[in-house]
Scaffold this active site. Structure first.
Site, mmCIF file in Angstrom:
data_model
loop_
_atom_site.group_PDB
_atom_site.id
_atom_site.type_symbol
_atom_site.label_atom_id
_atom_site.label_comp_id
_atom_site.label_asym_id
_atom_site.label_seq_id
_atom_site.Cartn_x
_atom_site.Cartn_y
_atom_site.Cartn_z
ATOM 1 N N CYS A 1 0.786 -0.989 -0.013
ATOM 2 C CA CYS A 1 -0.058 -0.080 -0.036
ATOM 3 C C CYS A 1 0.889 1.294 -0.109
ATOM 4 O O CYS A 1 1.992 1.485 0.693
ATOM 5 C CB CYS A 1 -0.995 -0.046 1.260
ATOM 6 S SG CYS A 1 -1.953 1.450 1.179
ATOM 7 N N CYS B 1 0.425 4.585 6.983
ATOM 8 C CA CYS B 1 -0.115 4.654 8.159
ATOM 9 C C CYS B 1 0.930 3.873 9.290
ATOM 10 O O CYS B 1 1.240 2.667 8.835
ATOM 11 C CB CYS B 1 -1.392 3.812 8.196
ATOM 12 S SG CYS B 1 -2.515 4.413 6.823
ATOM 13 N N CYS C 1 0.524 -0.012 10.117
ATOM 14 C CA CYS C 1 -0.014 -1.029 9.388
ATOM 15 C C CYS C 1 0.950 -1.807 8.628
ATOM 16 O O CYS C 1 2.014 -1.099 8.104
ATOM 17 C CB CYS C 1 -0.966 -0.212 8.165
ATOM 18 S SG CYS C 1 -1.706 -1.530 7.110
ATOM 19 N N CYS D 1 -16.497 -9.040 5.625
ATOM 20 C CA CYS D 1 -15.731 -7.762 5.411
ATOM 21 C C CYS D 1 -14.670 -7.873 4.481
ATOM 22 O O CYS D 1 -13.576 -8.581 4.830
ATOM 23 C CB CYS D 1 -15.401 -7.139 6.550
ATOM 24 S SG CYS D 1 -16.719 -7.269 7.878
ATOM 25 N N CYS E 1 -19.567 -6.021 3.443
ATOM 26 C CA CYS E 1 -18.740 -4.818 3.810
ATOM 27 C C CYS E 1 -17.630 -4.688 2.970
ATOM 28 O O CYS E 1 -16.773 -5.850 2.633
ATOM 29 C CB CYS E 1 -18.438 -4.901 5.366
ATOM 30 S SG CYS E 1 -17.545 -3.521 5.897
ATOM 31 N N CYS F 1 -19.136 2.008 8.608
ATOM 32 C CA CYS F 1 -18.576 1.586 9.471
ATOM 33 C C CYS F 1 -17.554 2.384 9.898
ATOM 34 O O CYS F 1 -16.401 2.494 8.906
ATOM 35 C CB CYS F 1 -17.988 -0.145 9.126
ATOM 36 S SG CYS F 1 -17.108 -0.672 10.467
ATOM 37 N N ARG G 1 -17.795 -2.411 17.821
ATOM 38 C CA ARG G 1 -17.102 -3.851 17.488
ATOM 39 C C ARG G 1 -15.774 -3.681 18.393
ATOM 40 O O ARG G 1 -14.970 -2.904 18.222
ATOM 41 C CB ARG G 1 -16.893 -3.929 16.110
ATOM 42 C CG ARG G 1 -16.384 -5.198 15.897
ATOM 43 C CD ARG G 1 -16.443 -5.598 14.300
ATOM 44 N NE ARG G 1 -17.668 -5.524 13.662
ATOM 45 C CZ ARG G 1 -17.917 -4.585 12.853
ATOM 46 N NH1 ARG G 1 -17.034 -3.675 12.275
ATOM 47 N NH2 ARG G 1 -19.028 -4.360 12.474
HETATM 48 N N1 SAM Z 1 -6.850 0.468 3.044
HETATM 49 C C1 SAM Z 1 -7.846 0.596 3.604
HETATM 50 C C2 SAM Z 1 -7.921 1.769 4.569
HETATM 51 O O1 SAM Z 1 -7.143 2.176 5.232
HETATM 52 O O2 SAM Z 1 -9.091 2.302 4.858
HETATM 53 C C3 SAM Z 1 -8.486 -0.576 4.328
HETATM 54 C C4 SAM Z 1 -7.539 -1.495 5.334
HETATM 55 S S1 SAM Z 1 -7.160 -0.861 6.886
HETATM 56 C C5 SAM Z 1 -5.994 -2.225 7.303
HETATM 57 C C6 SAM Z 1 -8.449 -0.930 8.012
HETATM 58 C C7 SAM Z 1 -8.355 -0.519 9.395
HETATM 59 O O3 SAM Z 1 -7.547 -1.604 10.235
HETATM 60 C C8 SAM Z 1 -7.422 0.790 9.540
HETATM 61 O O4 SAM Z 1 -8.108 1.876 9.441
HETATM 62 C C9 SAM Z 1 -7.114 0.689 11.252
HETATM 63 O O5 SAM Z 1 -7.877 1.197 12.085
HETATM 64 C C10 SAM Z 1 -7.164 -0.854 11.302
HETATM 65 N N2 SAM Z 1 -5.631 -1.440 11.663
HETATM 66 C C11 SAM Z 1 -4.645 -1.645 10.473
HETATM 67 N N3 SAM Z 1 -3.635 -2.144 11.140
HETATM 68 C C12 SAM Z 1 -3.867 -2.497 12.531
HETATM 69 C C13 SAM Z 1 -3.017 -2.688 13.615
HETATM 70 N N4 SAM Z 1 -1.940 -3.055 13.437
HETATM 71 N N5 SAM Z 1 -3.757 -2.710 14.841
HETATM 72 C C14 SAM Z 1 -4.943 -2.372 15.056
HETATM 73 N N6 SAM Z 1 -5.864 -1.765 13.962
HETATM 74 C C15 SAM Z 1 -5.172 -1.805 12.789
HETATM 75 FE FE1 SF4 Z 2 -2.663 1.127 3.114
HETATM 76 FE FE2 SF4 Z 2 -2.647 0.004 5.628
HETATM 77 FE FE3 SF4 Z 2 -3.155 2.559 5.454
HETATM 78 FE FE4 SF4 Z 2 -5.010 1.003 4.606
HETATM 79 S S1 SF4 Z 2 -4.344 1.079 6.986
HETATM 80 S S2 SF4 Z 2 -4.219 2.818 3.693
HETATM 81 S S3 SF4 Z 2 -4.004 -0.880 3.946
HETATM 82 S S4 SF4 Z 2 -1.176 1.324 4.712
#
Ligand code: SAM
Ligand code: SF4
Ligand code: DTB
Length: 337
Positions: A51, A55, A58, A95, A126, A186, A262
């Site tokens: 990606c 973030c 992530c 989802c 979802c 959501c 959730r």
């Molecule tokens: N790329 C899309 C986005 O960012 O909207 C969808 C996938 S992203 C993985 C969805 C959510 O998962 C993130 O907004 C975050 O809140 C949660 N998430 C991701 N990595 C995480 C982690 N290591 N621990 C807890 N929550 C996490």
């Molecule tokens: Fe990409 Fe992960 Fe951020 Fe979603 S949460 S936008 S998958 S880096």
């Protein structure tokens, strides 16, 4: 529903004596939901890794060194096979998550076929695909999408410390596009990223003052993944006090009474007692299955054992509900009591 919560009011809720806060949250929970019924959702990563967003939490960010490799979008048939397994395991919502900043228009056809196929199985659908244009949201709605997950993650002030490749305002814009397309929202975030109590107040405030409360509010506890910015800082442990996490769930419940709250990522590292406290404080939805997107989840056996121990049952939409899941299951619960 109140949309005019002030930060001061939300801070006062957080400040309540713990037992008083949980008691009030449980009261609100009972007034709007069947308190022993829990919604079951299953996640599938339909496009993993690589990606472009940064973030800090992530594993799927190309900026992280988590060892997750970039993959292509899954085939529609493989996604449908996975959805069928989730349905057989008793899940209610499927989802699908993609590691995209936003979907490309050329992806939309396959993604819409996934939605239509999952919906045809009788599952709620979802997706979480990153930022959406109004047109993309309308296409997903037409394919049968019930919910779109798009988290604000933390307070507006903290946001820029966690993610630099998009803004809090970008997030709100997509949420607006999703609402305009009449897809259920959501939206939640992550606790335990080193944020302050004031950030948690700001996070709940941002959710509870949206033009309409999200139908689902995922509260994730940070899963610290090695090789991510936050995983490297908080190596190997959950960086949020249990009581403060339960307080956050309780305040979400009180300020957004009708939303499904959730208990999301991080459950795997929570004790049964901690999860029970979250259910008491108003959490009424979980992710089932042994995997979230890339990290491990509690797993069906552990969940079945926990439900049996606590006397919880899945929300059974076919039986408990017709038009409005919450109201009718509340009616059932009240007549049984
Ligand atoms: N790329 C899309 C986005 O960012 O909207 C969808 C996938 S992203 C993985 C969805 C959510 O998962 C993130 O907004 C975050 O809140 C949660 N998430 C991701 N990595 C995480 C982690 N290591 N621990 C807890 N929550 C996490
Ligand atoms: Fe990409 Fe992960 Fe951020 Fe979603 S949460 S936008 S998958 S880096
Ligand atoms: C949400 O708030 N939590 C889910 C879902 N929305 C997409 C994702 C949790 C991901 C946890 C980290 C992982 O498994 O990679």
């Amino acid at each position: 529903m109140r949309q005019d919560w002030t930060r001061a009011e939300i801070a006062q809720l957080f400040d309540l004596p713990f037992t008083e806060l949980v008691f009030r949250a449980a009261e609100v929970h009972r007034a709007h939901h069947a308190p022993t019924r829990i919604e079951l959702c299953t996640l599938l990563s339909i496009k993993t890794g690589g990606c472009p967003e940064d973030c800090g939490y992530c594993s799927q960010s190309a900026h992280a060194e988590s060892g997750i490799k970039a993959e292509k979008l899954m085939d529609v048939d493989a996604v449908l096979a996975s959805a069928a397994e989730a349905k057989a395991a008793g899940s209610q919502r499927f989802c699908m998550g993609a590691a995209w900043r936003s979907p490309k228009d050329r992806n939309m056809d396959n993604v819409c076929r996934m939605v239509a196929g999952v919906k045809a199985m009788g599952l709620e659908t979802c997706m979480t695909l990153g930022m959406l244009t109004g047109e993309q949201a309308r296409q997903l709605k037409a394919a049968g999408l019930d919910y779109y997950n798009h988290n604000i993650d933390t307070s507006p002030e903290k946001y820029g410390e966690i993610i630099s490749t998009r803004t809090f305002k970008d997030r709100l814009e997509t949420l607006h596009n999703v609402r305009q397309a009449e897809i259920n929202v959501c939206c939640g975030g992550i606790i335990g990223m080193g944020e302050t109590r004031e950030d948690r107040v700001g996070f709940i405030h941002a959710l509870a003052t949206l033009p309409r409360h999200p139908e689902s509010v995922p509260v994730n506890a940070l899963v610290p993944v090695k090789g991510t910015v936050l995983g490297n800082i908080f190596a190997g442990e959950r960086m949020i006090d249990d009581i403060e996490f339960v307080r956050t769930v309780a305040v979400a419940r009180i300020t957004m009474p009708k939303s499904m709250v959730r208990l999301s990522a991080g459950r795997e590292s929570m004790s049964e007692a901690m999860q029970a406290f979250c259910f008491l404080a108003g959490a009424n939805s979980i992710f089932t299955g042994d995997k979230l997107l890339t990290t491990v989840n509690a797993g069906e056996n552990a969940d079945a054992a926990l439900f049996a121990k606590l006397g919880l049952e899945p929300i059974n939409r076919g039986v408990d509900v017709s038009d409005d899941p919450r109201q009718i299951s509340v009616a059932l619960f009240s007549s049984a009591a």
